[in-house]
Design a protein around this motif. Sequence first.
Motif: not given
Length: 366
Positions: A41-48, A85-96
């Motif tokens: 609702e805040r970001e107008k897009h659903a993320v992980r 292989v495919a690899v994805r590195l990411a930060q922890g929170p469920g928001e950007d």
Amino acid sequence: MADQRPPIRYSDSIETRPEGEDRAIEGIIASMTQETRTVAEREKHAVRASHAKASAVLKGTLTVLDGLPPELRQGLFANPGRHDVAVRLAQGPGEDLDDSVSTHRGMAIKVFGVEGEKLPGHENGQTQDFVLATGPVFPNADAAGFLTAIKGLEKGAGMPQGVKAAVSTVAGAVNKVVKAVTGGDSPLLDFFGHSPRHPLVDSYYSQAALRYGDHVAKIAAVPVSAGQAALGDDPLDTSKNPNTFRDATVDYFTREDAEFEIRVQLCTDLDSMPVEDASVEWPEEQSPYRAVARLRLPRQPAMSPARHAYMNERMSFRPAHSLAAHRPLGSLMRARLRTYAALAATRQRMNGTQPAEPRDISQIPD
């Protein structure tokens, strides 16, 4: 000196499901789904619902080492050879969030060309996924403990970013004191206040147990290249750039390769190395992590728009994408088996995107 006890033999009886676990897992799915809706609702897009902000989306190779002893020649690692292989590195929170909020981090690995019996629902897949995070243990023991924690995170999803940055800073500062006194990180404090160092100098862990063919193990990816070592352990300045970690990682891959050693810690005693409690660190003096493969990530565009759109929006990394020989074990893993699928379906439905599970690396855009 490491304990010389042999690794325990895997059997279905290793897992013990507590009463009420199914209700706890349903609660986790409901809570994380609500968190996804709040953020959307805040970001107008659903993320992980976790690890939403990617630092890099990469292609590489996994090379299983030759000459492994019998106890390490199991499942994917039974025979020497190379896999894409495919690899994805990411930060922890469920928001950007801006990178001033420095929490735990994740590394997700999808291995292609994998043969053998797969878990139900993945029978036609040709992949093995490993979902790893910083820290050798999870802050909560099991599904019930995680449900309690996730309800707090759900309430915090709507908090201003400045508050979250302050929490992250305080948690990181306190964790430094804990580490100085005890010699190790506090899993809970590190979860909320991870050191803002370069993502490529971190080690990443399964945290919870998985079957390892005839045995039981945890798995880790440890940085080993000279280029990564040269980055040092000092914190990055996140005060001026909201995408410090992504930009630093993308810049690294314009000039250097990265390499991680895949290591396995075999369970040798179920009392000191429990399967059902993911918050207990397995003592390395009893069973050290041992190398089984090399993960090589060559120089490349680490955040191309086409690849990011494919790997972020359509593709998923799940513990359920697995060989039967590497079946996730324990309460936390049983929760992950159900929640990852449910949350991915919710996110893709909200965004109107079609899911994609590639069968080979060529299906992932450059």
